[in-house]
Design a protein around this motif. Structure first.
Motif, PDB file in Angstrom:
ATOM      1  N   GLY A 179       0.292 -13.442  -4.759  1.00  0.00           N
ATOM      2  CA  GLY A 179      -0.759 -14.091  -5.546  1.00  0.00           C
ATOM      3  C   GLY A 179      -1.842 -13.148  -6.024  1.00  0.00           C
ATOM      4  O   GLY A 179      -3.027 -13.436  -5.924  1.00  0.00           O
ATOM      5  N   ALA A 180      -1.446 -12.003  -6.580  1.00  0.00           N
ATOM      6  CA  ALA A 180      -2.412 -11.000  -7.032  1.00  0.00           C
ATOM      7  C   ALA A 180      -3.223 -11.502  -8.226  1.00  0.00           C
ATOM      8  O   ALA A 180      -2.720 -12.234  -9.070  1.00  0.00           O
ATOM      9  N   TYR A 181      -4.488 -11.087  -8.274  1.00  0.00           N
ATOM     10  CA  TYR A 181      -5.348 -11.353  -9.431  1.00  0.00           C
ATOM     11  C   TYR A 181      -6.099 -10.072  -9.775  1.00  0.00           C
ATOM     12  O   TYR A 181      -6.785  -9.489  -8.922  1.00  0.00           O
ATOM     13  N   ASN A 182      -5.991  -9.645 -11.017  1.00  0.00           N
ATOM     14  CA  ASN A 182      -6.653  -8.427 -11.468  1.00  0.00           C
ATOM     15  C   ASN A 182      -8.006  -8.753 -12.085  1.00  0.00           C
ATOM     16  O   ASN A 182      -8.094  -9.128 -13.244  1.00  0.00           O
ATOM     17  N   GLY A 183      -9.061  -8.556 -11.316  1.00  0.00           N
ATOM     18  CA  GLY A 183     -10.420  -8.732 -11.806  1.00  0.00           C
ATOM     19  C   GLY A 183     -11.085  -7.398 -12.105  1.00  0.00           C
ATOM     20  O   GLY A 183     -12.301  -7.323 -12.249  1.00  0.00           O
ATOM     21  N   THR A 184     -10.284  -6.316 -12.203  1.00  0.00           N
ATOM     22  CA  THR A 184     -10.842  -4.999 -12.513  1.00  0.00           C
ATOM     23  C   THR A 184     -10.915  -4.814 -14.025  1.00  0.00           C
ATOM     24  O   THR A 184     -10.373  -5.605 -14.784  1.00  0.00           O
ATOM     25  N   ALA A 185     -11.548  -3.748 -14.445  1.00  0.00           N
ATOM     26  CA  ALA A 185     -11.731  -3.481 -15.874  1.00  0.00           C
ATOM     27  C   ALA A 185     -10.468  -2.950 -16.544  1.00  0.00           C
ATOM     28  O   ALA A 185     -10.370  -2.962 -17.766  1.00  0.00           O
ATOM     29  N   GLY A 186      -9.504  -2.476 -15.775  1.00  0.00           N
ATOM     30  CA  GLY A 186      -8.294  -1.902 -16.348  1.00  0.00           C
ATOM     31  C   GLY A 186      -7.045  -2.565 -15.808  1.00  0.00           C
ATOM     32  O   GLY A 186      -7.108  -3.477 -14.980  1.00  0.00           O
ATOM     33  N   VAL A 227      -3.505  -3.121 -13.707  1.00  0.00           N
ATOM     34  CA  VAL A 227      -3.068  -2.928 -12.326  1.00  0.00           C
ATOM     35  C   VAL A 227      -1.554  -3.093 -12.316  1.00  0.00           C
ATOM     36  O   VAL A 227      -1.017  -3.948 -13.027  1.00  0.00           O
ATOM     37  N   THR A 228      -0.864  -2.296 -11.519  1.00  0.00           N
ATOM     38  CA  THR A 228       0.574  -2.468 -11.361  1.00  0.00           C
ATOM     39  C   THR A 228       0.858  -2.754  -9.895  1.00  0.00           C
ATOM     40  O   THR A 228       0.419  -1.999  -9.024  1.00  0.00           O
ATOM     41  N   ILE A 229       1.552  -3.873  -9.634  1.00  0.00           N
ATOM     42  CA  ILE A 229       1.946  -4.204  -8.269  1.00  0.00           C
ATOM     43  C   ILE A 229       3.434  -3.881  -8.111  1.00  0.00           C
ATOM     44  O   ILE A 229       4.205  -3.972  -9.062  1.00  0.00           O
ATOM     45  N   TYR A 230       3.828  -3.461  -6.900  1.00  0.00           N
ATOM     46  CA  TYR A 230       5.192  -3.032  -6.613  1.00  0.00           C
ATOM     47  C   TYR A 230       5.739  -3.787  -5.417  1.00  0.00           C
ATOM     48  O   TYR A 230       5.011  -4.036  -4.446  1.00  0.00           O
ATOM     49  N   THR A 231       7.032  -4.101  -5.457  1.00  0.00           N
ATOM     50  CA  THR A 231       7.662  -4.802  -4.336  1.00  0.00           C
ATOM     51  C   THR A 231       7.866  -3.879  -3.145  1.00  0.00           C
ATOM     52  O   THR A 231       7.925  -4.333  -2.012  1.00  0.00           O
ATOM     53  N   GLY A 232       7.962  -2.573  -3.374  1.00  0.00           N
ATOM     54  CA  GLY A 232       8.180  -1.617  -2.297  1.00  0.00           C
ATOM     55  C   GLY A 232       6.918  -0.877  -1.896  1.00  0.00           C
ATOM     56  O   GLY A 232       5.916  -0.881  -2.602  1.00  0.00           O
ATOM     57  N   LYS A 233       6.991  -0.240  -0.747  1.00  0.00           N
ATOM     58  CA  LYS A 233       5.887   0.599  -0.266  1.00  0.00           C
ATOM     59  C   LYS A 233       5.775   1.849  -1.134  1.00  0.00           C
ATOM     60  O   LYS A 233       6.731   2.255  -1.786  1.00  0.00           O
ATOM     61  N   LYS A 234       4.621   2.471  -1.149  1.00  0.00           N
ATOM     62  CA  LYS A 234       4.352   3.721  -1.871  1.00  0.00           C
ATOM     63  C   LYS A 234       4.675   3.615  -3.361  1.00  0.00           C
ATOM     64  O   LYS A 234       5.217   4.535  -3.957  1.00  0.00           O
ATOM     65  N   CYS A 235       4.352   2.459  -3.946  1.00  0.00           N
ATOM     66  CA  CYS A 235       4.531   2.206  -5.376  1.00  0.00           C
ATOM     67  C   CYS A 235       5.970   2.447  -5.831  1.00  0.00           C
ATOM     68  O   CYS A 235       6.229   3.111  -6.833  1.00  0.00           O
ATOM     69  N   ASP A 236       6.886   1.879  -5.072  1.00  0.00           N
ATOM     70  CA  ASP A 236       8.306   1.966  -5.364  1.00  0.00           C
ATOM     71  C   ASP A 236       8.865   0.551  -5.515  1.00  0.00           C
ATOM     72  O   ASP A 236       8.245  -0.413  -5.089  1.00  0.00           O
ATOM     73  N   GLY A 237      10.012   0.420  -6.107  1.00  0.00           N
ATOM     74  CA  GLY A 237      10.650  -0.884  -6.258  1.00  0.00           C
ATOM     75  C   GLY A 237      10.295  -1.535  -7.583  1.00  0.00           C
ATOM     76  O   GLY A 237       9.781  -0.897  -8.500  1.00  0.00           O
ATOM     77  N   THR A 238      10.575  -2.814  -7.672  1.00  0.00           N
ATOM     78  CA  THR A 238      10.285  -3.568  -8.888  1.00  0.00           C
ATOM     79  C   THR A 238       8.783  -3.635  -9.101  1.00  0.00           C
ATOM     80  O   THR A 238       8.022  -3.844  -8.151  1.00  0.00           O
ATOM     81  N   SER A 239       8.355  -3.454 -10.341  1.00  0.00           N
ATOM     82  CA  SER A 239       6.919  -3.454 -10.633  1.00  0.00           C
ATOM     83  C   SER A 239       6.567  -4.551 -11.624  1.00  0.00           C
ATOM     84  O   SER A 239       7.398  -5.002 -12.406  1.00  0.00           O
ATOM     85  N   ASP A 287       4.457 -16.628  -6.328  1.00  0.00           N
ATOM     86  CA  ASP A 287       5.564 -16.499  -5.384  1.00  0.00           C
ATOM     87  C   ASP A 287       6.066 -15.058  -5.246  1.00  0.00           C
ATOM     88  O   ASP A 287       6.956 -14.779  -4.465  1.00  0.00           O
ATOM     89  N   MET A 288       5.501 -14.121  -6.011  1.00  0.00           N
ATOM     90  CA  MET A 288       5.923 -12.722  -5.936  1.00  0.00           C
ATOM     91  C   MET A 288       5.109 -11.983  -4.883  1.00  0.00           C
ATOM     92  O   MET A 288       3.901 -11.809  -5.015  1.00  0.00           O
ATOM     93  N   SER A 289       5.790 -11.549  -3.830  1.00  0.00           N
ATOM     94  CA  SER A 289       5.095 -10.740  -2.828  1.00  0.00           C
ATOM     95  C   SER A 289       5.160  -9.282  -3.269  1.00  0.00           C
ATOM     96  O   SER A 289       6.081  -8.866  -3.978  1.00  0.00           O
ATOM     97  N   PHE A 290       4.170  -8.516  -2.881  1.00  0.00           N
ATOM     98  CA  PHE A 290       4.127  -7.098  -3.237  1.00  0.00           C
ATOM     99  C   PHE A 290       3.704  -6.285  -2.031  1.00  0.00           C
ATOM    100  O   PHE A 290       3.064  -6.786  -1.110  1.00  0.00           O
ATOM    101  N   SER A 291       4.112  -5.009  -2.019  1.00  0.00           N
ATOM    102  CA  SER A 291       3.849  -4.135  -0.884  1.00  0.00           C
ATOM    103  C   SER A 291       2.917  -2.981  -1.210  1.00  0.00           C
ATOM    104  O   SER A 291       2.436  -2.297  -0.320  1.00  0.00           O
TER     105      SER A 291
END
Length: 105
Positions: free
Chosen positions: A61-68, A70-82, A94-98
């Motif tokens: 349930g990510a929400y981007n309230g920043t000025a730029g 954001v990329t969320i990733y399913t894997g650790k260390k910004c790996d996996g589906t983005s 329903d999308m979990s991210f790591s």
């Protein structure tokens, strides 16, 4: 002697400010929020730009309230589906991210 100490402190502060390159501590202004375990809300304020942050627990349930963007990733260390989230955009509930990466631009 009373005037000497404030002048030295001011000059030291100026020298320190000049030694740090511009843009060295860039942050994405605003808040990034998400839902953690047991539906508890979490957030990070003014996250660091360009750095990958790995979540230590369940995140969705990510929400981007920043000025730029954001990329969320399913894997650790910004790996996996983005999934890229524009400013003001919600990620799929329903999308979990790591991990997540922020961009000030």
């Amino acid at each position: 002697m009373r005037l000497f100490r404030p002048v030295v402190v001011a000059l030291a502060g100026l020298a320190l400010a000049m030694a740090v390159p511009p843009g060295a501590a860039v942050a994405s202004k605003g808040s990034f929020t998400w839902v953690g375990p047991k539906g508890k809300p979490f957030f990070v304020e003014n996250p660091p730009d360009g750095k990958c942050l790995t979540m230590s627990q369940e995140a969705r349930g990510a929400y981007n309230g920043t000025a730029g963007p954001v990329t969320i990733y399913t894997g650790k260390k910004c790996d996996g589906t983005s999934k890229r989230l524009a400013r003001g955009e919600h990620g799929p509930s329903d999308m979990s991210f790591s991990s997540v990466k922020f961009s000030a631009r």
